[in-house]
Enzyme design. Sequence first.
Site, PDB file in Angstrom:
ATOM      1  N   HIS A 184       0.822  -1.212   0.000  1.00 34.50           N
ATOM      2  CA  HIS A 184       0.000   0.000   0.000  1.00 34.50           C
ATOM      3  C   HIS A 184       0.860   1.269   0.000  1.00 34.50           C
ATOM      4  O   HIS A 184       0.405   2.331  -0.430  1.00 34.50           O
ATOM      5  CB  HIS A 184      -0.939   0.019   1.201  1.00 34.50           C
ATOM      6  CG  HIS A 184      -2.256  -0.649   0.951  1.00 34.50           C
ATOM      7  ND1 HIS A 184      -3.024  -0.413  -0.170  1.00 34.50           N
ATOM      8  CD2 HIS A 184      -2.958  -1.558   1.690  1.00 34.50           C
ATOM      9  CE1 HIS A 184      -4.128  -1.136  -0.120  1.00 34.50           C
ATOM     10  NE2 HIS A 184      -4.110  -1.842   0.994  1.00 34.50           N
TER      11      HIS A 184
ATOM     12  N   GLU B  78      -6.395  -1.800  -3.686  1.00 31.39           N
ATOM     13  CA  GLU B  78      -6.385  -3.077  -2.976  1.00 31.39           C
ATOM     14  C   GLU B  78      -5.903  -4.206  -3.875  1.00 31.39           C
ATOM     15  O   GLU B  78      -5.223  -5.136  -3.414  1.00 31.39           O
ATOM     16  CB  GLU B  78      -7.784  -3.385  -2.424  1.00 31.39           C
ATOM     17  CG  GLU B  78      -8.277  -2.393  -1.393  1.00 31.39           C
ATOM     18  CD  GLU B  78      -7.410  -2.349  -0.143  1.00 31.39           C
ATOM     19  OE1 GLU B  78      -6.777  -3.385   0.192  1.00 31.39           O
ATOM     20  OE2 GLU B  78      -7.359  -1.291   0.500  1.00 31.39           O
TER      21      GLU B  78
END
Length: 688
Positions: free
Chosen positions: A526, A584
């Site tokens: 991320h 994601e």
Amino acid sequence: MKKYMNPNVDPCENFYEFACGNWRNYHDVPPDKITYDTFEIARDNLYFVLKTLLETQTKTQTKSHFNDKTNYHNLKDYIGENYQIFDDSDAIDKAKKFYKSCMNEDLIEKRAEKPLKKLLEELGGWPIITSNWEQSEVDLIWVLSRLRLLNNAILISQWIGPDIKDSNKHIIHIDQTTLGLPNRAYFLDETNSKPLKAYKSFILSIAKHLGAETSVALQDVDDIVDFETKLASVMTPLEERRNISQIFQRIQIRILIERYPYFNWHSYFSTILEREIDLQSTVACYCPDYIHNLLNLLNKTNPRIIQNYLLWRFIKHRTSNLDSRFLDSEQKFYHALFGIEKRPPRWKFCVSQTNTNMGMAVGALFVQNYFDENSKTDTIHITQEIMETFINSIEEKLWLDEDTKRLAKLKIKNMDLKIGFPDFLFNSTEVNLKYQDVKIEENFFFENVLSVLRHTNREGQKKFGLLVNKSQWNSPPAIINAYYSRSKNQIMFPAGILQPPFYHKHFPKSINFGGIGVIIGHEITHALDDKGRLFDHEGNLQFWWDNKALVMFYERSQCIIDQYGNYILPESNTTVDGILTQGENIADNGGLKQAFKAYKNWLTKNPEVDETLPDLDLDGPQLFFLNFAQAWCGKQRIESERNRIKTSVHSPGIFRVIGALSNSDEFSMVYNCSKNSPMNPVEKCDLW
């Protein structure tokens, strides 16, 4: 693991079906849930442990007798600007009392709607139930700011957080609102007429429980929903807000006042911060167009409608703190929206409420009694190995120039790790002081929640003007989740998730790397996904990419957008939103690849270790991918599936497995998948 597999399916045809094909034969979605998967099973296991702990005796036993006439809780205090409590008694005892107050259904039934109704009067009255309501007596800013004191940000989302241009400083942030339905499409898309009808029925039902006359309430409810529909129409769609650098503005409060003079910003901020605000103070604004359109809408709207809407949004969050009539109305709404058939068992609801409201106290109780320090140490080692692998992998990326590589590696090296729990949870004095402004009484569930709401708001707002403590824990330990913070460049893995099937200290390393290892890799990735890449190693919004590298990043991320955007859930015939789920999906792909590389490195260093399991004819690398896939075994209701695919930033579990594995050369080698088989396409997406 073996019983959930479907051995009749070729793993190279559909690995999700191979890994999870028999899962549905053992599990149905419980009537109180919208989905049931591996994470929900782990959460249920954790909740049962917490229930046992919360039901143990408090250190100091007190006898309490309820007498409504001598109720010393003055509900007006909870919205007072100077409301202060000092009680440094045992925080774990407070959590147990909070749980007990939630479990006291007889008393909650006896008190009925009285606590909420009294509080609504103090907030200027809810017109829908007040026959003599006078609009001249209510001020918009006064109501909005009082609701924010109770941690309800309505019309304008407001919080204190690190300045994304200077992550060492806390400043005010403002953004567009949330809504009473999951997203704006529920109000604007004509295909959502059923949920909208259920929403109206929900509002009407709650109003009638509070004493509204149906003839009056019907028009008020229509007006509330009509106003919220207009509110939804002036909000910017989520897909147009993904690049934070394009929507972020720094602005002084005095400029905010000049641009939007019809909103008393000075009074609003001074009230919620509980101090006089300096007009030179900086605000991070992510929604200038929305504010302009909101104020125009408010200017055209009858004050009765505005007051009705503001208090409705507050009431909606409080229905779960009241008697069974309110809970039944809420349940009927959730059934229409998500397909939930019944309320959860009361104990489970109360465990959730206690953990949500007093998470650090519950976390202290949990880690002191159940958590193994060796698990924390082991997980830290796994994390460090994956970080090292990630750094080496960045060096091998031919599409990155040397400067961008150097800065990307610097970001991973400087990542702050938060594993398990903060050490202060073993210091009862520190835990007690954390909740010193919270008053908990066994007989007053509704007021207990209000006290925690004031505490939560105060905890957030008091950071204004202070330096950011990047070592601070923000997540309660006893939860099943993991996080990455862009502004702190920090990954957080609470103790609650360090349990089977994701992790156990006696599992083979293949299982741990395929479970918690992939989740760790996911959170690390991320830092370099479509949003994370905008921030540097200190958590500052900064352009640090070479232009050519950025073009290559866009090309490779577009591959992932297109890949996932072609996935269709057959049960509901709904398509995954490749743009919404982009970040994601990038993290899933990167996390899987880096965790497997780290596992292979570990195998090289430990060649003699037996990584097989009894009666399961798979080697360590095969078990790695099997456990990764089985983490996403699950089922969900059709109503929930349709909702989540429109609103969730995560792809459905089946595509989290198929998408990442079909991009993995390592997976195809381990399971010997031939070229161009469904799980081994020739064209693969490769980013991290």
